[in-house]
Scaffold this motif. Structure first.
Motif, PDB file in Angstrom:
ATOM      1  N   LEU A 156       0.883  -1.254   0.050  1.00  0.00           N
ATOM      2  CA  LEU A 156       0.041  -0.137  -0.143  1.00  0.00           C
ATOM      3  C   LEU A 156       0.927   1.254   0.157  1.00  0.00           C
ATOM      4  O   LEU A 156       1.714   1.454   0.940  1.00  0.00           O
ATOM      5  CB  LEU A 156      -0.804   0.009   1.260  1.00  0.00           C
ATOM      6  N   VAL A 157       0.633   2.251  -0.943  1.00  0.00           N
ATOM      7  CA  VAL A 157       1.361   3.408  -0.820  1.00  0.00           C
ATOM      8  C   VAL A 157       0.424   4.366  -1.414  1.00  0.00           C
ATOM      9  O   VAL A 157      -0.640   4.167  -2.106  1.00  0.00           O
ATOM     10  CB  VAL A 157       2.546   3.237  -2.113  1.00  0.00           C
ATOM     11  N   GLN A 189      -3.659  -6.862 -13.441  1.00  0.00           N
ATOM     12  CA  GLN A 189      -5.234  -7.065 -13.722  1.00  0.00           C
ATOM     13  C   GLN A 189      -5.861  -6.262 -12.419  1.00  0.00           C
ATOM     14  O   GLN A 189      -5.633  -6.511 -11.034  1.00  0.00           O
ATOM     15  CB  GLN A 189      -5.472  -8.486 -13.608  1.00  0.00           C
ATOM     16  N   ALA A 190      -6.821  -5.272 -12.705  1.00  0.00           N
ATOM     17  CA  ALA A 190      -7.518  -4.661 -11.837  1.00  0.00           C
ATOM     18  C   ALA A 190      -9.006  -5.609 -11.874  1.00  0.00           C
ATOM     19  O   ALA A 190      -9.205  -6.080 -12.679  1.00  0.00           O
ATOM     20  CB  ALA A 190      -7.773  -3.168 -12.130  1.00  0.00           C
ATOM     21  N   PRO A 191      -9.598  -5.552 -10.544  1.00  0.00           N
ATOM     22  CA  PRO A 191     -10.976  -6.045 -10.325  1.00  0.00           C
ATOM     23  C   PRO A 191     -11.904  -5.749 -11.593  1.00  0.00           C
ATOM     24  O   PRO A 191     -12.127  -4.705 -11.721  1.00  0.00           O
ATOM     25  CB  PRO A 191     -11.699  -5.652  -9.066  1.00  0.00           C
ATOM     26  N   ASP A 227      -3.206   2.853 -10.842  1.00  0.00           N
ATOM     27  CA  ASP A 227      -2.094   1.793 -10.939  1.00  0.00           C
ATOM     28  C   ASP A 227      -2.509   0.741  -9.880  1.00  0.00           C
ATOM     29  O   ASP A 227      -1.817  -0.531  -9.903  1.00  0.00           O
ATOM     30  CB  ASP A 227      -0.867   2.390 -10.559  1.00  0.00           C
ATOM     31  N   THR A 228      -3.443   0.780  -9.186  1.00  0.00           N
ATOM     32  CA  THR A 228      -3.909  -0.285  -8.271  1.00  0.00           C
ATOM     33  C   THR A 228      -4.426  -1.643  -9.052  1.00  0.00           C
ATOM     34  O   THR A 228      -5.244  -1.509  -9.941  1.00  0.00           O
ATOM     35  CB  THR A 228      -5.079   0.310  -7.385  1.00  0.00           C
ATOM     36  N   GLN A 277       2.399 -15.891  -8.901  1.00  0.00           N
ATOM     37  CA  GLN A 277       1.005 -15.881  -8.466  1.00  0.00           C
ATOM     38  C   GLN A 277       0.790 -14.471  -8.062  1.00  0.00           C
ATOM     39  O   GLN A 277      -0.705 -14.246  -7.696  1.00  0.00           O
ATOM     40  CB  GLN A 277       1.249 -16.512  -6.905  1.00  0.00           C
ATOM     41  N   GLY A 278       1.466 -13.596  -8.440  1.00  0.00           N
ATOM     42  CA  GLY A 278       0.806 -11.903  -8.287  1.00  0.00           C
ATOM     43  C   GLY A 278       0.900 -11.426  -7.050  1.00  0.00           C
ATOM     44  O   GLY A 278       1.438 -11.952  -6.065  1.00  0.00           O
ATOM     45  N   THR A 279       1.235 -10.080  -6.908  1.00  0.00           N
ATOM     46  CA  THR A 279       1.243  -9.250  -5.883  1.00  0.00           C
ATOM     47  C   THR A 279       0.550  -7.922  -5.931  1.00  0.00           C
ATOM     48  O   THR A 279       0.316  -7.364  -6.919  1.00  0.00           O
ATOM     49  CB  THR A 279       2.959  -8.802  -5.588  1.00  0.00           C
ATOM     50  N   GLN A 280      -0.240  -7.624  -4.773  1.00  0.00           N
ATOM     51  CA  GLN A 280      -1.039  -6.670  -4.807  1.00  0.00           C
ATOM     52  C   GLN A 280      -0.310  -5.314  -4.790  1.00  0.00           C
ATOM     53  O   GLN A 280       0.303  -5.249  -3.643  1.00  0.00           O
ATOM     54  CB  GLN A 280      -2.121  -6.751  -3.963  1.00  0.00           C
ATOM     55  N   VAL A 281      -0.880  -4.384  -5.564  1.00  0.00           N
ATOM     56  CA  VAL A 281      -0.260  -2.970  -5.526  1.00  0.00           C
ATOM     57  C   VAL A 281      -1.608  -2.101  -5.395  1.00  0.00           C
ATOM     58  O   VAL A 281      -2.500  -2.121  -6.010  1.00  0.00           O
ATOM     59  CB  VAL A 281       0.627  -2.613  -6.690  1.00  0.00           C
ATOM     60  N   THR A 282      -1.738  -1.400  -4.061  1.00  0.00           N
ATOM     61  CA  THR A 282      -2.876  -0.438  -3.911  1.00  0.00           C
ATOM     62  C   THR A 282      -2.234   0.876  -3.654  1.00  0.00           C
ATOM     63  O   THR A 282      -1.409   1.321  -2.763  1.00  0.00           O
ATOM     64  CB  THR A 282      -3.512  -0.922  -2.514  1.00  0.00           C
ATOM     65  N   VAL A 283      -2.707   1.946  -4.396  1.00  0.00           N
ATOM     66  CA  VAL A 283      -2.391   3.284  -4.371  1.00  0.00           C
ATOM     67  C   VAL A 283      -3.523   4.108  -3.964  1.00  0.00           C
ATOM     68  O   VAL A 283      -4.597   4.082  -4.556  1.00  0.00           O
ATOM     69  CB  VAL A 283      -1.750   3.718  -5.666  1.00  0.00           C
ATOM     70  N   SER A 284      -3.410   4.680  -2.714  1.00  0.00           N
ATOM     71  CA  SER A 284      -4.628   5.387  -2.109  1.00  0.00           C
ATOM     72  C   SER A 284      -4.285   7.125  -2.504  1.00  0.00           C
ATOM     73  O   SER A 284      -3.295   7.549  -2.917  1.00  0.00           O
ATOM     74  CB  SER A 284      -4.372   5.384  -0.781  1.00  0.00           C
TER      75      SER A 284
END
Length: 126
Positions: free
Chosen positions: A11-12, A39-41, A90-91, A118-125
């Motif tokens: 999370l950034v 890939q976003a939801p 970019d999330t 397997q993927g890694t989650q990137v979340t930009v607030s």
């Protein structure tokens, strides 16, 4: 057979930076082109960046040009994605993928990469 393991997501805040790593198991990793997809939801898996086996060629999606940099260290069997000036859009889950180098330096379509992490989650607030 190639096994890929991504790391570095998190999370950034918008405007921040992250560096993703993709560690590969293949002894002949230097023969593989590698790409990062995201890939976003509810959305398709899209190419973010790709790099040729020798790192002499690379390419980026228009949406990340000038902000993201793909690189590789074949001695460490690792590919990196440096992400700067991150935006909320970019999330996504970021995946690395590998394919043996062939006619092209790297490939644009997900189906051309037989090996995936397997993927890694990137979340930009915001």
């Amino acid at each position: 057979q190639v096994q890929l393991v991504e790391s570095g997501g998190g999370l950034v805040q918008a405007g921040g930076s992250l560096r993703l790593s993709c560690a590969a198991s293949a002894r002949t990793f230097s023969s593989y082109a590698v790409a990062w997809f995201r890939q976003a939801p509810g959305k398709e898996r899209d190419l973010v960046a790709a790099i040729s086996s020798s790192a002499t060629n690379n390419g980026y999606a228009d949406s990340v040009k000038g902000r993201f940099t793909i690189s590789r260290d074949n001695a460490k069997n690792t590919v990196y994605l440096q992400m700067n000036s991150l935006k909320p859009e970019d999330t996504a889950v970021y995946y690395c993928a590998a394919a043996r180098s062939g006619t092209l330096s790297y490939y644009y379509a997900a189906y051309e990469y037989p090996y995936w992490g397997q993927g890694t989650q990137v979340t930009v607030s915001s």
